[in-house]
Scaffold this motif. Structure first.
Motif, mmCIF file in Angstrom:
data_model
loop_
_atom_site.group_PDB
_atom_site.id
_atom_site.type_symbol
_atom_site.label_atom_id
_atom_site.label_comp_id
_atom_site.label_asym_id
_atom_site.label_seq_id
_atom_site.Cartn_x
_atom_site.Cartn_y
_atom_site.Cartn_z
ATOM 1 N N LEU A 15 0.809 -1.220 0.000
ATOM 2 C CA LEU A 15 0.000 0.000 0.000
ATOM 3 C C LEU A 15 0.845 1.273 0.000
ATOM 4 C CD1 LEU A 15 -2.782 -1.002 2.573
ATOM 5 C CD2 LEU A 15 -2.893 -1.091 0.074
ATOM 6 N N LYS A 16 2.139 1.121 0.145
ATOM 7 C CA LYS A 16 3.034 2.278 0.223
ATOM 8 C C LYS A 16 2.869 3.177 -1.004
ATOM 9 C CE LYS A 16 7.832 3.478 0.987
ATOM 10 N NZ LYS A 16 9.171 2.970 1.269
ATOM 11 N N GLY A 17 2.794 4.462 -0.736
ATOM 12 C CA GLY A 17 2.680 5.433 -1.820
ATOM 13 C C GLY A 17 1.252 5.734 -2.235
ATOM 14 N N GLN A 18 0.284 4.980 -1.750
ATOM 15 C CA GLN A 18 -1.108 5.263 -2.088
ATOM 16 C C GLN A 18 -1.620 6.334 -1.126
ATOM 17 O OE1 GLN A 18 -3.752 1.950 -2.687
ATOM 18 N NE2 GLN A 18 -2.064 0.616 -3.264
ATOM 19 N N HIS A 19 -2.188 7.382 -1.672
ATOM 20 C CA HIS A 19 -2.652 8.501 -0.863
ATOM 21 C C HIS A 19 -4.023 8.218 -0.268
ATOM 22 C CE1 HIS A 19 0.732 10.835 -2.159
ATOM 23 N NE2 HIS A 19 0.474 10.476 -3.419
#
Length: 130
Positions: A15-19
């Motif tokens: 999920l890293k980088g998903q705003h």
């Protein structure tokens, strides 16, 4: 341990980088939120996925799934995926995407009004010695 730390690290990496996503401690585990709504979570070693009522029966036909019965009664629209159903990053991503896709179709969560409690302090007169 209330939830699998390694699984949490795998989910965070995917999920890293998903705003506009949030991770919250909830129900003795972790919950992953989008638009103020839970789309997935971790309880012990299982992944919880919100698939919605209409897709619930179809999701339960897939291997390594079972109804989410956290309270002793199945919660329609939520399923558990056992560790065997998310061994690879591709499998885990599929379930996370499924939950996110469902939540994206829902209206945004209404913000709850913060209830402010005013604490009244009463002072007692000091006793004076005579």
């Amino acid at each position: 341990m209330a939830y699998d730390e390694q699984l949490a690290a795998r989910v965070r990496a995917l999920l890293k980088g998903q705003h506009a996503l949030a991770e919250e401690q909830m129900f003795g585990g972790l919950a992953y939120m989008s638009q103020g709504k839970m789309f997935a979570g971790i309880l012990k070693g299982d992944l919880v996925v919100r698939v919605g009522s209409e897709a619930n029966d179809q999701a339960l036909k897939e291997p390594h799934t079972r109804p989410m019965d956290f309270t002793g009664r199945p919660m329609k629209g939520y399923i558990y995926v056992s560790p065997d159903g998310m061994k690879t990053a591709v499998q885990l991503r599929k379930w996370l995407t499924r939950g996110q896709t469902f939540v994206a179709c829902l209206p945004p969560a209404k913000r709850r009004a913060i209830r402010r409690v005013t604490k009244t302090i009463t002072h007692q007169p000091r006793r004076t010695s005579s």
